[in-house]
Enzyme design. Structure first.
Site, PDB file in Angstrom:
ATOM      1  CB  CYS A 159      17.845  -5.053  -1.854  1.00 30.87           C
ATOM      2  SG  CYS A 159      16.759  -4.024  -0.836  1.00 30.87           S
ATOM      3  CB  ILE A 190      10.090  -9.969  -9.902  1.00 27.43           C
ATOM      4  CG1 ILE A 190       8.661  -9.648  -9.484  1.00 27.43           C
ATOM      5  CG2 ILE A 190      10.132 -10.475 -11.319  1.00 27.43           C
ATOM      6  CD1 ILE A 190       7.973  -8.531 -10.274  1.00 27.43           C
ATOM      7  N   GLY A 240       4.420 -12.475  -0.937  1.00 19.53           N
ATOM      8  CA  GLY A 240       5.011 -11.402  -0.143  1.00 19.53           C
ATOM      9  C   GLY A 240       3.988 -10.497   0.495  1.00 19.53           C
TER      10      GLY A 240
HETATM   11  C1  FMN Z   1       8.202  -4.925   3.305  1.00 17.84           C
HETATM   12  C2  FMN Z   1       8.979  -5.756   2.334  1.00 17.84           C
HETATM   13  C3  FMN Z   1      10.293  -6.144   2.645  1.00 17.84           C
HETATM   14  C4  FMN Z   1      11.042  -6.919   1.757  1.00 17.84           C
HETATM   15  N1  FMN Z   1      12.293  -7.325   2.119  1.00 17.84           N
HETATM   16  C5  FMN Z   1      12.987  -8.167   1.296  1.00 17.84           C
HETATM   17  C6  FMN Z   1      14.245  -8.700   1.692  1.00 17.84           C
HETATM   18  O1  FMN Z   1      14.763  -8.425   2.788  1.00 17.84           O
HETATM   19  N2  FMN Z   1      14.901  -9.543   0.831  1.00 17.84           N
HETATM   20  C7  FMN Z   1      14.360  -9.898  -0.373  1.00 17.84           C
HETATM   21  O2  FMN Z   1      14.957 -10.682  -1.104  1.00 17.84           O
HETATM   22  N3  FMN Z   1      13.154  -9.421  -0.762  1.00 17.84           N
HETATM   23  C8  FMN Z   1      12.460  -8.565   0.044  1.00 17.84           C
HETATM   24  N4  FMN Z   1      11.211  -8.102  -0.361  1.00 17.84           N
HETATM   25  C9  FMN Z   1      10.685  -8.487  -1.676  1.00 17.84           C
HETATM   26  C10 FMN Z   1       9.710  -9.662  -1.579  1.00 17.84           C
HETATM   27  O3  FMN Z   1      10.349 -10.804  -1.021  1.00 17.84           O
HETATM   28  C11 FMN Z   1       9.126 -10.012  -2.947  1.00 17.84           C
HETATM   29  O4  FMN Z   1      10.175 -10.337  -3.811  1.00 17.84           O
HETATM   30  C12 FMN Z   1       8.347  -8.854  -3.566  1.00 17.84           C
HETATM   31  O5  FMN Z   1       7.671  -8.126  -2.582  1.00 17.84           O
HETATM   32  C13 FMN Z   1       7.361  -9.307  -4.650  1.00 17.84           C
HETATM   33  O6  FMN Z   1       6.367 -10.164  -4.116  1.00 17.84           O
HETATM   34  P1  FMN Z   1       4.910  -9.665  -3.609  1.00 17.84           P
HETATM   35  O7  FMN Z   1       4.316  -8.818  -4.714  1.00 17.84           O
HETATM   36  O8  FMN Z   1       4.143 -10.906  -3.323  1.00 17.84           O
HETATM   37  O9  FMN Z   1       5.152  -8.825  -2.404  1.00 17.84           O
HETATM   38  C14 FMN Z   1      10.468  -7.308   0.525  1.00 17.84           C
HETATM   39  C15 FMN Z   1       9.152  -6.920   0.211  1.00 17.84           C
HETATM   40  C16 FMN Z   1       8.405  -6.169   1.095  1.00 17.84           C
HETATM   41  C17 FMN Z   1       7.000  -5.781   0.737  1.00 17.84           C
END
Ligand code: FMN
Ligand code: FAD
Ligand code: FES
Lengths: 245, 304
Positions: free
Chosen positions: B131, B192, B266
């Protein structure tokens, strides 16, 4: 929450930089005063949250101020164009607690959700007083419409060009009321909160990732712990609210 | 009929689509919008030993093709996740769920994972060592192979469930990180997490996010994510869960060709609450278009 495709019926300025958009949908949107819609706009990743100003049958009215790309894109839309949006978002105002003569306080475009609220309060037999704050006379909007609902209306302008000179809280000083509903910039909400002895409900804004409770992007700390503005709000009761120092 | 099912660390998924942690809450809220049993599984909000409020407002900013978030792991803490969130989820989701865990020390990770290991609803532990939005530790586990190994070993010691380690892209050598996790006993790798990023407000001339920086995600990161999934899946034997910018059935297929055994979605869920349902519905038609009968056949298909 529901998803719908809405057709623009009217879209025109009601004051410099403030627009009124009337939309229609096949299925009437289920919505309550103080709830908001979240609008998808072409080319923009996040939706734009806008309060419901009025909802009647299949018609939905929004008032919005142009502040950036999204709202400017909305201002350029013509009747007949369509918008995809999520409706029925947020908790909305609770009508039952307002009593006979609640005070509705709006700052700028924060007046928007107070319109449907005033309408429903009047329908329920109350006589709301509406106090609206603007910068200048030419920015004032919707006062006749509030009056036409049967509400008493007081206006304040920062430069004194119409109504009480000063902030909306200066106008409040002359009014007696036991319950307040407020929507506007956070500084205004706080000023109203500080000078209100009775109970009330306050509608907040926050930067939103989703608008429907999934991302924790919009959280505020409250007396009862962290709360999402989009799902647990945007309306919070006076006694729940905590202010950032 | 096209076969959408895949295997993830010995557990069968009806399809490879998994809402990503932090974009799907604890799941049950989406059950108001559609039947979430259509999902392969989902990864719930990053859970820590203690409750966390997260970062100050504003936490969200937009950019071309995506968004930045600096939520900072807001969650009610593992005890309340177990006593309140999981029972609510059980009513609306009838498949094993992926438990996403974060921590600030090796002991934190082990503590939280041990508690979640006892929950029959939990199928996999997704250990987030990546994170970018929390200060005081979090990301060190994701940027140093030795620190990552120590987390993996500690977690493996307290659970019999498959441990999937979630990697940050904010490193020079993603392959070295993945190899270290595999050597330490990880059962899978997911990647990622978000890319460290920022925006500035032209009016105030100050950073838009209160946290100054935030994590970039959404369609803008897809090619970066795809490249990393490709490199990592070639370098390890354990399954890889690909994510980053996925928003269509085509993106799912491309991620699988790069080497993903399953795919997380995500930010797309935030822009459109029905994104995962619609991606799953579009998969059979898209597979047919590209002559795919069985999704398992295309995993790593681009490796050559
Ligand atoms: C609002 C938000 C909160 C997130 N919170 C977490 C989290 O608590 N734990 C985690 O492993 N990843 C978290 N992520 C990362 C996502 O799980 C993911 O890895 C990342 O957004 C890339 O995927 P995407 O482009 O489809 O969003 C978060 C992403 C977003 C946008
Ligand atoms: C519950 C709620 C109800 C609202 N009701 C109204 C209304 O009735 N009329 C109206 O004019 N405005 C309203 N707003 C504010 C409105 O959402 C923003 O003005 C709008 O999103 C700005 O978008 P933009 O693309 O023009 O600006 P940009 O600055 O280009 O937007 C960039 C990003 O920041 C977000 N953003 C910018 N300003 C705000 C803000 N004040 N609040 C929340 N997000 C913001 C945008 O949504 C977008 O994600 C409301 C906000 C909330 C949270
Ligand atoms: S904006 Fe996503 S939870 Fe409120």
């Amino acid at each position: 929450m529901e998803q719908g495709i809405f057709t623009v019926i009217e879209n025109a300025p009601i004051a410099p930089g403030t627009y009124r958009m009337v939309l229609a949908c096949d299925t009437p949107p289920v919505t309550a005063p103080g709830q908001f819609v979240n609008i998808r706009l072409p080319g923009l990743f996040l939706r734009r949250p806008i309060s419901v100003c009025d909802a009647e049958g299949d018609r939905l009215t929004l008032l919005y101020k142009t502040v950036g790309r999204g709202t400017e894109q909305m201002a350029a839309m013509e009747p007949g164009q369509t918008l995809e949006m999520l409706t029925g978002l947020g908790n909305g105002f609770t009508l039952a607690d307002g009593g006979k003569t609640p005070l509705l306080v709006g700052g700028g475009v924060g007046a928007a959700p107070l319109y449907l609220l005033a309408k429903k309060l009047v329908a329920g037999g109350a006589r709301p007083h509406v106090a609206l704050g603007f910068n200048r006379a030419d920015e004032v909007f919707y006062t006749e419409r509030f009056a036409a609902l049967g509400a008493d209306v007081t206006v304040a302008t920062a430069d004194g060009s119409v109504g009480v000179k000063g902030l909306v809280t200066d106008a409040m000083a002359e009014l007696s009321y036991s319950y307040v509903y407020a929507c506007g910039p956070e500084a205004m909400l706080r000023a109203v909160w500080e000078r209100t002895e009775g109970d009330g409900q306050f509608s907040f804004e926050a930067r939103m990732g989703c608008g429907f409770g999934a991302c924790m992007g919009c959280t505020r700390e409250t007396v009862n712990g962290p709360r999402r503005v989009c799902r647990d709000g945007p309306v919070f009761r006076k006694e729940e609210i905590l202010w950032r120092t | 009929m096209a076969d959408l099912s895949v295997d993830l660390c010995g557990i069968r998924l009806d399809n490879p689509v998994i809402p990503a942690s932090g974009t799907f809450g604890y799941g049950y809220e989406f059950a108001d919008y559609y039947d979430i049993d259509c999902l392969g599984t989902f990864s719930f909000k990053g859970t820590t030993r203690q409750p966390r409020f997260g970062n100050p407002q504003p936490r969200i900013a937009e950019c071309t093709g995506g968004m930045l978030n600096a939520v900072g792991l807001q969650n009610p803490g593992v005890d309340r996740v177990i006593s309140e969130e999981l029972p609510r989820l059980a009513k609306v989701f009838h498949k094993p769920v992926m438990a996403n865990v974060s921590g600030f020390s090796v002991e934190d990770y082990a503590y939280t994972c041990r508690k979640l290991d006892e929950q029959p609803q939990v199928g996999w532990l997704e250990v987030n060592i990546s994170c970018p939005n929390v200060h005081g530790g979090g990301m060190i586990f994701g940027t140093d192979p030795d620190a990552a190994s120590s987390v993996v070993r500690a977690v493996k010691a307290v659970t019999a469930k498959p441990v999937i380690v979630k990697l940050t892209p904010n490193v020079t050598d993603i392959v070295a990180m993945a190899r270290a996790c595999e050597a330490a006993g990880a059962d899978g790798i997911s990647l990622i997490n978000t890319l460290q990023a920022m925006r500035i407000d032209l009016r105030t001339r100050r950073p838009l996010l209160a946290n100054i920086t935030g994590g970039l995600s959404g369609p803008a990161v897809f090619p970066v994510a795809l490249r990393m999934v490709y490199q990592v899946s070639r370098a390890v034997r354990i399954p890889v869960v690909g994510m980053g910018g996925v928003s269509s059935a085509e993106d799912v297929i491309e991620m699988m060709l790069a080497g993903a055994s399953a795919v997380e979605v995500g930010a797309a869920n935030l822009a459109d609450p029905f994104a995962c349902r619609d991606i799953i519905a579009a998969l059979p038609g898209t597979m047919e278009k590209y002559g795919i009968q069985d999704l398992r056949d295309i995993i790593g298909g681009a490796h050559g």
